[in-house]
Scaffold this motif. Structure first.
Motif, PDB file in Angstrom:
ATOM      1  N   ARG A  57       0.832  -1.208   0.000  1.00  0.00           N
ATOM      2  CA  ARG A  57       0.000   0.000   0.000  1.00  0.00           C
ATOM      3  C   ARG A  57       0.859   1.246   0.000  1.00  0.00           C
ATOM      4  NH1 ARG A  57      -4.294   0.081   4.670  1.00  0.00           N
ATOM      5  NH2 ARG A  57      -5.003  -1.689   3.426  1.00  0.00           N
ATOM      6  N   SER A  58       1.939   1.236   0.792  1.00  0.00           N
ATOM      7  CA  SER A  58       2.840   2.382   0.820  1.00  0.00           C
ATOM      8  C   SER A  58       3.503   2.596  -0.543  1.00  0.00           C
ATOM      9  CB  SER A  58       3.907   2.177   1.892  1.00  0.00           C
ATOM     10  OG  SER A  58       4.822   3.245   1.902  1.00  0.00           O
ATOM     11  N   ASN A  59       3.938   1.479  -1.160  1.00  0.00           N
ATOM     12  CA  ASN A  59       4.540   1.595  -2.496  1.00  0.00           C
ATOM     13  C   ASN A  59       3.528   2.091  -3.520  1.00  0.00           C
ATOM     14  OD1 ASN A  59       6.972   0.643  -1.500  1.00  0.00           O
ATOM     15  ND2 ASN A  59       6.528  -1.493  -2.009  1.00  0.00           N
ATOM     16  N   LEU A  60       2.276   1.628  -3.390  1.00  0.00           N
ATOM     17  CA  LEU A  60       1.238   2.073  -4.319  1.00  0.00           C
ATOM     18  C   LEU A  60       0.970   3.562  -4.164  1.00  0.00           C
ATOM     19  CD1 LEU A  60      -0.896   1.379  -6.431  1.00  0.00           C
ATOM     20  CD2 LEU A  60      -2.462   0.807  -4.571  1.00  0.00           C
ATOM     21  N   GLU A  61       0.883   4.028  -2.904  1.00  0.00           N
ATOM     22  CA  GLU A  61       0.669   5.454  -2.667  1.00  0.00           C
ATOM     23  C   GLU A  61       1.837   6.279  -3.194  1.00  0.00           C
ATOM     24  OE1 GLU A  61       0.004   5.795   1.491  1.00  0.00           O
ATOM     25  OE2 GLU A  61      -2.066   5.026   1.408  1.00  0.00           O
ATOM     26  N   ILE A  67       3.284   9.497  -9.987  1.00  0.00           N
ATOM     27  CA  ILE A  67       2.559   9.701 -11.248  1.00  0.00           C
ATOM     28  C   ILE A  67       1.917  11.082 -11.273  1.00  0.00           C
ATOM     29  CG2 ILE A  67       0.574   8.908 -12.598  1.00  0.00           C
ATOM     30  CD1 ILE A  67       1.252   6.065 -11.707  1.00  0.00           C
ATOM     31  N   GLN A  68       1.331  11.493 -10.137  1.00  0.00           N
ATOM     32  CA  GLN A  68       0.725  12.823 -10.069  1.00  0.00           C
ATOM     33  C   GLN A  68       1.774  13.916 -10.240  1.00  0.00           C
ATOM     34  OE1 GLN A  68      -1.311  12.800  -6.304  1.00  0.00           O
ATOM     35  NE2 GLN A  68      -3.113  11.739  -7.116  1.00  0.00           N
ATOM     36  N   TYR A  70       4.593  13.608 -11.807  1.00  0.00           N
ATOM     37  CA  TYR A  70       5.012  13.571 -13.212  1.00  0.00           C
ATOM     38  C   TYR A  70       3.999  14.286 -14.095  1.00  0.00           C
ATOM     39  CZ  TYR A  70       6.002  11.741 -17.860  1.00  0.00           C
ATOM     40  OH  TYR A  70       6.255  11.640 -19.193  1.00  0.00           O
ATOM     41  N   GLY A  71       2.693  14.061 -13.817  1.00  0.00           N
ATOM     42  CA  GLY A  71       1.663  14.758 -14.592  1.00  0.00           C
ATOM     43  C   GLY A  71       1.748  16.264 -14.420  1.00  0.00           C
ATOM     44  N   GLN A  72       1.980  16.717 -13.173  1.00  0.00           N
ATOM     45  CA  GLN A  72       2.103  18.152 -12.926  1.00  0.00           C
ATOM     46  C   GLN A  72       3.327  18.725 -13.636  1.00  0.00           C
ATOM     47  OE1 GLN A  72       2.148  18.502  -8.663  1.00  0.00           O
ATOM     48  NE2 GLN A  72      -0.032  18.047  -8.445  1.00  0.00           N
ATOM     49  N   LEU A  73       4.457  18.005 -13.557  1.00  0.00           N
ATOM     50  CA  LEU A  73       5.669  18.474 -14.233  1.00  0.00           C
ATOM     51  C   LEU A  73       5.488  18.482 -15.747  1.00  0.00           C
ATOM     52  CD1 LEU A  73       8.447  16.675 -12.134  1.00  0.00           C
ATOM     53  CD2 LEU A  73       7.837  19.095 -12.083  1.00  0.00           C
ATOM     54  N   GLN A  74       4.777  17.468 -16.273  1.00  0.00           N
ATOM     55  CA  GLN A  74       4.529  17.432 -17.715  1.00  0.00           C
ATOM     56  C   GLN A  74       3.651  18.593 -18.143  1.00  0.00           C
ATOM     57  OE1 GLN A  74       5.922  15.269 -19.830  1.00  0.00           O
ATOM     58  NE2 GLN A  74       4.942  16.251 -21.592  1.00  0.00           N
TER      59      GLN A  74
END
Length: 219
Positions: A57-61, A67-68, A70-74
């Protein structure tokens, strides 16, 4: 010779019953021990599974957060890339610093700009008689003289859009007059002018459009 058994039958039955009871107790103890060991193993496996689930769960979070980010940086990269493309597209013949310096010289003390826009517009959208001559001009020939050109070869002008507030309408009129008297600008056109209230004070909100006079259309 006949053997005589001196052990009575009731004693033998009691011994057999006690032995059977001991066997039952031993079997029950072994079964309880196996059950206890099974419960302990199950509890240990459950604890390990919970710990592994917590790690997953920690790794998933962390992965979702990455990912979020990365999306913001993109998105930020795309925004900066579009701004850089726009900056290279809207590149006036007259440097930005000179245009801004002349605008600052024309603005009076009772004017506050809220937005200043520089944009490229085709020169052929204005009448050729309205293009005034100014110092340090770039002379652009008539595109019809050598035949029709493509959309990419159409000469452009730098349009300046001023938006802000002034003390009153007279201040806006003074700004328009200062822009008209400047050799840097031509075709000074008021967009709108209206009275608004800011902190119980009546001020004038305005928009003024003009073009940088760094070109001359020739026949």
């Amino acid at each position: 010779m006949t053997e005589i058994d001196f052990i009575p039958q009731w004693y033998r039955a009691g011994r057999k019953q006690k032995l059977w009871h001991k066997r039952q107790y031993l079997i029950l103890a072994i079964a309880v021990s196996f059950i206890a060991l099974g419960c302990f193993a199950a509890g240990h496996s459950l604890s390990a599974a919970r710990a592994e689930l917590g790690t997953m769960r920690s790794n998933l979070e962390s992965g979702i957060q990455a990912i979020q980010q990365y999306g913001q940086l993109q998105a930020r990269w795309d925004e900066l890339n579009s701004k850089a493309t726009l900056f290279h597209t809207v590149r006036p013949r007259t440097p930005y610093a000179s245009i801004l310096a002349e605008i600052s010289a024309c603005i009076g003390p009772n004017v506050v700009l809220s937005k200043l826009t520089l944009q490229n517009t085709p020169i052929n959208t204005i009448s050729k008689t309205a293009a005034a001559a100014a110092s340090s001009m770039i002379r652009l020939g008539d595109e019809n003289a050598a035949g029709k050109t493509s959309d990419e070869s159409v000469p452009t002008q730098t349009e300046v859009v001023l938006q802000g507030i002034a003390g009153d309408g007279a201040v806006v009129a003074g700004l328009i007059a200062a822009l008209e008297q400047s050799d840097y600008f031509q075709r000074v056109i008021p967009g709108y002018s209206k009275t608004i209230k800011i902190r119980d004070y009546d001020v004038t909100e305005f928009e003024i459009r003009c073009v940088v006079a760094d070109f001359e259309l020739i026949q």
